[in-house]
Scaffold this motif. Sequence first.
Motif, PDB file in Angstrom:
ATOM      1  N   GLN A  87       3.120   0.105 -15.064  1.00  0.00           N
ATOM      2  CA  GLN A  87       2.066  -0.299 -14.479  1.00  0.00           C
ATOM      3  C   GLN A  87       2.012  -1.876 -13.776  1.00  0.00           C
ATOM      4  O   GLN A  87       0.952  -2.164 -13.153  1.00  0.00           O
ATOM      5  CB  GLN A  87       0.813  -0.209 -15.616  1.00  0.00           C
ATOM      6  N   THR A  88       2.752  -2.595 -14.465  1.00  0.00           N
ATOM      7  CA  THR A  88       2.928  -3.976 -13.981  1.00  0.00           C
ATOM      8  C   THR A  88       3.555  -4.024 -12.258  1.00  0.00           C
ATOM      9  O   THR A  88       3.407  -4.747 -11.376  1.00  0.00           O
ATOM     10  CB  THR A  88       3.836  -4.866 -14.587  1.00  0.00           C
ATOM     11  N   GLN A  89       3.922  -2.709 -11.819  1.00  0.00           N
ATOM     12  CA  GLN A  89       4.653  -2.625 -10.710  1.00  0.00           C
ATOM     13  C   GLN A  89       3.444  -1.891  -9.541  1.00  0.00           C
ATOM     14  O   GLN A  89       3.641  -1.961  -8.519  1.00  0.00           O
ATOM     15  CB  GLN A  89       5.924  -1.623 -10.708  1.00  0.00           C
ATOM     16  N   GLY A  90       2.499  -1.262 -10.452  1.00  0.00           N
ATOM     17  CA  GLY A  90       1.450  -0.435  -9.730  1.00  0.00           C
ATOM     18  C   GLY A  90       0.805   0.266 -10.492  1.00  0.00           C
ATOM     19  O   GLY A  90       1.394   0.784 -11.567  1.00  0.00           O
ATOM     20  N   LYS A  91      -0.495   0.709  -9.936  1.00  0.00           N
ATOM     21  CA  LYS A  91      -1.279   1.872 -10.781  1.00  0.00           C
ATOM     22  C   LYS A  91      -1.774   2.851 -10.009  1.00  0.00           C
ATOM     23  O   LYS A  91      -2.984   3.287 -10.186  1.00  0.00           O
ATOM     24  CB  LYS A  91      -2.431   0.971 -11.595  1.00  0.00           C
ATOM     25  N   HIS A  92      -0.855   3.224  -9.274  1.00  0.00           N
ATOM     26  CA  HIS A  92      -1.450   4.309  -7.918  1.00  0.00           C
ATOM     27  C   HIS A  92      -0.370   5.590  -8.148  1.00  0.00           C
ATOM     28  O   HIS A  92       0.707   5.191  -8.369  1.00  0.00           O
ATOM     29  CB  HIS A  92      -1.251   3.804  -6.666  1.00  0.00           C
ATOM     30  N   LEU A  93      -0.865   6.679  -8.243  1.00  0.00           N
ATOM     31  CA  LEU A  93      -0.241   8.009  -8.610  1.00  0.00           C
ATOM     32  C   LEU A  93      -0.557   8.991  -7.421  1.00  0.00           C
ATOM     33  O   LEU A  93      -1.816   8.942  -7.269  1.00  0.00           O
ATOM     34  CB  LEU A  93      -0.364   8.438 -10.030  1.00  0.00           C
ATOM     35  N   ILE A  94       0.208   9.826  -7.296  1.00  0.00           N
ATOM     36  CA  ILE A  94      -0.124  10.949  -6.208  1.00  0.00           C
ATOM     37  C   ILE A  94       0.312  12.335  -6.789  1.00  0.00           C
ATOM     38  O   ILE A  94       1.531  12.387  -7.288  1.00  0.00           O
ATOM     39  CB  ILE A  94       0.706  10.710  -4.760  1.00  0.00           C
ATOM     40  N   THR A  95      -0.618  13.123  -6.670  1.00  0.00           N
ATOM     41  CA  THR A  95      -0.391  14.510  -7.106  1.00  0.00           C
ATOM     42  C   THR A  95      -1.104  15.443  -6.021  1.00  0.00           C
ATOM     43  O   THR A  95      -1.531  15.066  -5.181  1.00  0.00           O
ATOM     44  CB  THR A  95      -0.786  14.905  -8.611  1.00  0.00           C
ATOM     45  N   THR A  96      -1.305  16.860  -6.344  1.00  0.00           N
ATOM     46  CA  THR A  96      -2.027  17.630  -5.599  1.00  0.00           C
ATOM     47  C   THR A  96      -3.194  18.239  -6.319  1.00  0.00           C
ATOM     48  O   THR A  96      -3.155  18.136  -7.615  1.00  0.00           O
ATOM     49  CB  THR A  96      -0.884  18.879  -5.018  1.00  0.00           C
ATOM     50  N   ARG A  97      -4.052  19.000  -5.501  1.00  0.00           N
ATOM     51  CA  ARG A  97      -5.228  19.553  -6.150  1.00  0.00           C
ATOM     52  C   ARG A  97      -5.167  20.944  -6.765  1.00  0.00           C
ATOM     53  O   ARG A  97      -5.917  21.253  -7.395  1.00  0.00           O
ATOM     54  CB  ARG A  97      -6.505  19.613  -5.143  1.00  0.00           C
ATOM     55  N   GLU A 168      13.703   6.207  -0.008  1.00  0.00           N
ATOM     56  CA  GLU A 168      13.323   4.666  -0.106  1.00  0.00           C
ATOM     57  C   GLU A 168      12.298   4.013  -0.349  1.00  0.00           C
ATOM     58  O   GLU A 168      11.774   3.016  -0.165  1.00  0.00           O
ATOM     59  CB  GLU A 168      13.617   4.465   1.745  1.00  0.00           C
ATOM     60  N   HIS A 169      11.498   4.876  -1.329  1.00  0.00           N
ATOM     61  CA  HIS A 169      10.270   4.466  -1.872  1.00  0.00           C
ATOM     62  C   HIS A 169      10.728   4.281  -3.684  1.00  0.00           C
ATOM     63  O   HIS A 169      11.462   5.231  -4.219  1.00  0.00           O
ATOM     64  CB  HIS A 169       9.198   5.394  -1.834  1.00  0.00           C
ATOM     65  N   PRO A 170      10.165   3.137  -4.057  1.00  0.00           N
ATOM     66  CA  PRO A 170      10.339   3.252  -5.493  1.00  0.00           C
ATOM     67  C   PRO A 170       9.593   4.095  -6.734  1.00  0.00           C
ATOM     68  O   PRO A 170      10.003   4.140  -7.836  1.00  0.00           O
ATOM     69  CB  PRO A 170      10.170   1.652  -5.858  1.00  0.00           C
ATOM     70  N   ALA A 171       8.727   4.858  -6.200  1.00  0.00           N
ATOM     71  CA  ALA A 171       7.917   5.522  -7.057  1.00  0.00           C
ATOM     72  C   ALA A 171       8.913   6.768  -7.620  1.00  0.00           C
ATOM     73  O   ALA A 171       9.765   7.326  -6.800  1.00  0.00           O
ATOM     74  CB  ALA A 171       6.976   6.535  -5.890  1.00  0.00           C
TER      75      ALA A 171
END
Length: 381
Positions: A87-97, A168-171
């Motif tokens: 969470q110190t790197q970010g607090k955004h997550l992606i999923t599907t409905r 190329e993304h850290p997620a």
Amino acid sequence: MESIYLDHAATSPMHPEVIAVMADVMQNYYGNPSSIHHLGRSASYKLEEAREVIAKSLDVKPHEIIFNSGGTEGDNTAILETAFSRQTQGKHLITTRIEHPAVLNTMRYLEDKGFEVTYLTVDQKGRISLDELQAALRTDTILVSIMYGNNEIGNLLPIKEIGELLKEHPAYFHTDAVQAYGNQTIRPHEWGIDLLSTSAHKVNGPRGVGFLYKNDDIRLPSLLHGGEQEEKRRAGTENLAGICGFAKAVELLTLEERDNRAQAYLQFTKMILQSLDEAGIDYEVNGELENKLPHILNLRFNGIASDLLLMKLDLKGIAISTGSACTAGNVDPSHVLEEMYGKNASEVKESVRVSFGYGNTEAEVQRFIQELIAAIQQLRK
């Protein structure tokens, strides 16, 4: 009247050889794998033997397999521990409905804790848009969690393409592979999958056991705290009999066996659709007929309430479902179909899921077809 079980996506019957292995382990390998005496060492050997079998099925290192209680624990561990540790790197997550409740409810919990979640939409075939995913990615996105194959409509999601997109993304990239593992070839290292969760009871293994694959390249704290089992990554004495049973179930799913099952399930699907056409039944397939898990078929019967259809078939000894077994015991509509068609769409209350598995025969499917058509014709009157 013999029962016909066509709800394998909810759970699958245990293979007799799995039961035999588990009985042997319970009787002869009852030592704690953490104990240093000979009984503990023999139990530890069985544990690591099972880990190697599981790792080989994904072409990953044995060390990357963390045994647990199943898909729900795997999903929770992957999502919660990624969120809290990064969470110190970010607090955004992606999923599907259209994820399983084990993912969706965990995401909602995180929203209450101050995280932001983007839920990708689906079209009327249950497909996500890679363009929408790419547009949703941000510098503070720390996790993308997208299921491998949907448990209600059977759609396969574009996992390879997502892995490529995230190169190329850290997620971190997590996939709930509970329905896909055992019938799809999955290569986490090649496809950029960092975390993958499974359940044994979907592949003719025991309930209450599964594993979380964790790529060695990522850091992830333990969700459970206690002893030092699973190299301090998952506390709690291992369910050795269940783990060995799981490994046996995986061992039985050779490439040839998987291909034979897939061909049989595709033939069952063809038989059902052809018979419905010949009988003049008004129906639609929910999801896609191509690019799907072979064992799941979701059908909408126009004007027929799914709960009434299920009851009629149940009285004939035939078990199918309206969707996820994890919402059993209530009459909540399918969230997957709601996302595809809209909350008040008739498809939501007129659809059933048929799912094939070990032990099903053409004769059973023929009887199911006869009873299904008869039930529909009666309900139309």
